[in-house]
Design a protein around this motif. Structure first.
Motif, short mmCIF file in Angstrom:
data_model
loop_
_atom_site.label_atom_id
_atom_site.label_comp_id
_atom_site.label_asym_id
_atom_site.label_seq_id
_atom_site.Cartn_x
_atom_site.Cartn_y
_atom_site.Cartn_z
N LEU A 51 0.87 -1.17 0.00
CA LEU A 51 0.00 0.00 0.00
C LEU A 51 0.91 1.22 0.00
O LEU A 51 2.13 1.08 0.16
CB LEU A 51 -0.94 -0.01 1.20
N PRO A 52 0.37 2.40 -0.23
CA PRO A 52 1.25 3.56 -0.33
C PRO A 52 2.16 3.71 0.89
O PRO A 52 1.71 3.89 2.01
CB PRO A 52 0.26 4.73 -0.43
N GLY A 53 3.47 3.56 0.65
CA GLY A 53 4.45 3.77 1.69
C GLY A 53 5.02 2.52 2.33
O GLY A 53 6.07 2.59 2.99
N TYR A 54 4.38 1.37 2.14
CA TYR A 54 4.81 0.18 2.87
C TYR A 54 4.62 -1.08 2.04
O TYR A 54 3.68 -1.19 1.25
CB TYR A 54 3.99 0.03 4.17
N GLN A 55 5.51 -2.04 2.25
CA GLN A 55 5.32 -3.39 1.73
C GLN A 55 5.71 -4.40 2.79
O GLN A 55 6.60 -4.15 3.61
CB GLN A 55 6.11 -3.63 0.44
N THR A 56 5.03 -5.53 2.79
CA THR A 56 5.25 -6.59 3.77
C THR A 56 5.24 -7.93 3.07
O THR A 56 4.47 -8.14 2.13
CB THR A 56 4.15 -6.57 4.85
N VAL A 57 6.08 -8.83 3.51
CA VAL A 57 6.07 -10.23 3.07
C VAL A 57 6.05 -11.09 4.33
O VAL A 57 6.89 -10.90 5.23
CB VAL A 57 7.30 -10.57 2.20
N VAL A 58 5.10 -12.02 4.40
CA VAL A 58 4.99 -12.95 5.53
C VAL A 58 4.87 -14.35 4.95
O VAL A 58 3.83 -14.71 4.40
CB VAL A 58 3.77 -12.65 6.42
N ILE A 59 5.94 -15.15 5.04
CA ILE A 59 5.95 -16.45 4.38
C ILE A 59 6.62 -17.50 5.26
O ILE A 59 7.43 -17.18 6.13
CB ILE A 59 6.66 -16.38 3.01
N ARG A 60 6.26 -18.74 5.01
CA ARG A 60 6.83 -19.87 5.75
C ARG A 60 7.15 -20.99 4.79
O ARG A 60 6.36 -21.28 3.87
CB ARG A 60 5.85 -20.34 6.82
N LEU A 61 8.29 -21.62 4.98
CA LEU A 61 8.70 -22.77 4.19
C LEU A 61 8.55 -24.01 5.07
O LEU A 61 9.45 -24.34 5.85
CB LEU A 61 10.15 -22.61 3.72
N PRO A 62 7.40 -24.69 5.00
CA PRO A 62 7.14 -25.81 5.91
C PRO A 62 8.22 -26.89 5.87
O PRO A 62 8.53 -27.50 6.90
CB PRO A 62 5.79 -26.34 5.43
N GLU A 63 8.79 -27.12 4.71
CA GLU A 63 9.79 -28.18 4.56
C GLU A 63 11.00 -27.96 5.47
O GLU A 63 11.64 -28.90 5.92
CB GLU A 63 10.23 -28.26 3.10
N ALA A 64 11.29 -26.68 5.76
CA ALA A 64 12.42 -26.34 6.61
C ALA A 64 11.98 -25.79 7.96
O ALA A 64 12.82 -25.53 8.82
CB ALA A 64 13.31 -25.32 5.92
N GLY A 65 10.67 -25.59 8.13
CA GLY A 65 10.19 -24.96 9.35
C GLY A 65 10.61 -23.51 9.45
O GLY A 65 10.67 -22.93 10.54
N ALA A 66 10.93 -22.89 8.32
CA ALA A 66 11.49 -21.54 8.30
C ALA A 66 10.40 -20.50 8.10
O ALA A 66 9.44 -20.71 7.34
CB ALA A 66 12.52 -21.41 7.19
N THR A 67 10.55 -19.37 8.77
CA THR A 67 9.63 -18.24 8.63
C THR A 67 10.42 -17.00 8.24
O THR A 67 11.49 -16.73 8.81
CB THR A 67 8.87 -17.97 9.94
N LEU A 68 9.90 -16.25 7.28
CA LEU A 68 10.54 -15.00 6.83
C LEU A 68 9.50 -13.88 6.86
O LEU A 68 8.41 -14.03 6.30
CB LEU A 68 11.09 -15.16 5.41
N VAL A 69 9.83 -12.79 7.54
CA VAL A 69 8.97 -11.61 7.58
C VAL A 69 9.80 -10.41 7.16
O VAL A 69 10.91 -10.20 7.66
CB VAL A 69 8.38 -11.38 8.99
N ILE A 70 9.25 -9.62 6.25
CA ILE A 70 9.95 -8.42 5.75
C ILE A 70 8.99 -7.24 5.77
O ILE A 70 7.84 -7.35 5.34
CB ILE A 70 10.47 -8.65 4.32
N HIS A 71 9.48 -6.11 6.30
CA HIS A 71 8.76 -4.84 6.23
C HIS A 71 9.64 -3.83 5.50
O HIS A 71 10.83 -3.71 5.82
CB HIS A 71 8.48 -4.27 7.62
N THR A 72 9.07 -3.08 4.57
CA THR A 72 9.80 -1.99 3.94
C THR A 72 9.04 -0.68 4.14
O THR A 72 7.82 -0.69 4.31
CB THR A 72 10.00 -2.21 2.43
N THR A 73 9.76 0.43 4.10
CA THR A 73 9.13 1.73 4.27
C THR A 73 8.98 2.45 2.93
O THR A 73 9.04 3.67 2.85
CB THR A 73 9.94 2.61 5.24
#
Length: 415
Positions: free
Chosen positions: A355-377
């Protein structure tokens, strides 16, 4: 928020067998079009390459000092090349370690640093909460995924043929109200304005359905606005109240909520956009997030880390309903598919938001049990892709080279 008094029935939900649908050829994202400037205000979705088709290599690299140094360099490079003011990255995986970094500034005027504790606007990650609210009602046997939307909301083009499932999986054919020039003009004239659900739908319903329901994928924020109206009508409660009681509270998300308007509790970072009348870069921090139940929620790094596990693991839903959610259908783009308010992106499951001003990614790789969260301004595109995609791509190229997150450049929009 008080604890819900309604017990969720985790027995067999009322789910009918679905029919196969033709595959769409293009995955698009919503845009705001105002004064000749294309303004991206939605996010975009997602399939997973089968494990047997990937090269033989570890699912995820251990976060050794060498790998952390590579990540640091990669993030600094993306920050510089995209001119993103600030970014927060969180990566966690059992047995591999964790990695949390903030780079850049949270305020271009004061040069204040970023912090992993900030509240952030999360854009279309909101859709994961909205669809979860609907699926809780499926488990309660109060709605059925194959109910037509006309049973709950009148005046929907082709509404007697569009089901709740079609809406949740982005295959309704309904016009994305964010693409209507009238909406873009009204929003840009007053970026703090709060549009009611009926106002949003009015911009959509001026247009006929673009294709028969279920025949192909097309991302539309109209779909999630309608699902929120269904939740509100069935429960007799305000939508944000139902989500707070029946989704956020049982998920133990104490810093996630749906704002009523432009409010943005401190501490938070400022966000910058070129979605302006003249295309200049402006501070968008105090704008009302467009989209309501499609894109308005606020959360933070800790809550979104937890939410990724809840969303992909299905702890709020019965096994049968979670299985329906996770039936990913092709979108027409290699490696990208979409379920019910959740995507699969080259093995990573979750959602992104812009949305204007921000981006977010919230994802999980079940095969590795890994979680990645990203916020940008920033939501400003670089080489046709949003900064959220750029950062997620850079991280996953290093740590999960067999599962590299990516979203091809969409046609007019940018994430």
């Amino acid at each position: 928020m008080p604890r819900s008094s309604t017990a969720v029935d985790h027995g067999r939900p009322r789910i009918r067998r679905r029919t196969s649908a033709a595959v769409g050829t293009v995955l698009v994202t919503g845009t705001l079009l105002a004064s000749g400037a294309a303004a991206h205000a939605a996010s975009w979705s997602s399939p997973a390459a089968p494990a047997h088709s990937r090269p033989h290599q570890p699912v995820m690299r251990k976060l050794t000092p060498e790998v952390r140094d590579r990540l640091d360099r990669a993030l600094r490079d993306v920050l510089t090349t995209t001119r993103t003011p600030g970014v927060t990255v969180g990566l966690w995986a059992p047995g591999k370690g964790s990695y949390v970094r903030t780079l850049g500034t949270a305020d271009k005027a004061t040069k204040a640093p970023m912090s992993p504790g900030f509240n952030m606007r999360v854009g279309s990650v909101t859709k994961t909460f909205t669809v979860t609210a609907l699926l809780r009602l499926v488990d309660d046997r109060r709605v059925d995924l194959d109910d037509p939307i006309s049973r709950y909301v009148s005046g929907v083009p082709n509404g007697h043929r569009i089901t709740l499932r079609h809406l949740a999986e982005m295959r309704s054919g309904l016009f994305n109200y964010l693409l209507d020039p009238g909406y873009g003009k009204a929003y840009m004239a007053d970026p703090r304005r709060v549009f009611s659900p009926h106002e949003m739908l009015a911009y959509s319903f001026k247009h006929p359905a673009g294709f028969p329901a279920g025949s192909r994928f097309e991302y539309s924020n109209t779909n999630t606005v309608l699902l929120a109206m269904v939740v509100q009508k069935v429960t007799g409660r305000p939508f944000d109240d139902y989500v707070a009681r029946h989704v956020l509270k049982p998920a133990h998300l104490d810093h996630t909520f749906m704002p009523a308007g432009p409010e943005f509790p401190a501490p938070h970072a400022h966000g910058y956009t070129d979605q302006t009348a003249d295309g200049s870069l402006q501070d968008a921090t105090d704008r009302t997030p467009p989209g309501g139940p499609s894109g308005a929620m606020i959360s933070n790094l800790r809550d979104l880390r937890s939410w990724a596990s809840v969303l992909t693991g299905g702890s709020l839903l019965s096994p049968a309903t979670q299985a329906e959610r996770m039936k990913f259908e092709p979108t027409g783009e290699p490696g990208l598919s979409y379920g019910l308010g959740i995507f699969a992106n080259h093995g990573w499951l979750g959602h992104n938001g812009s949305l204007p001003g921000y981006q977010t990614v919230v994802i999980r790789l079940p095969e590795a049990g890994a979680t990645l969260v990203i916020h940008t301004t920033s939501d400003v595109a670089s080489q046709g892709k949003g900064p959220g995609t750029k950062f997620a791509n850079a991280v996953t190229r290093i740590v999960t080279p067999g599962n590299v997150y990516d979203i091809p450049a969409p046609h007019p929009a940018r994430s």
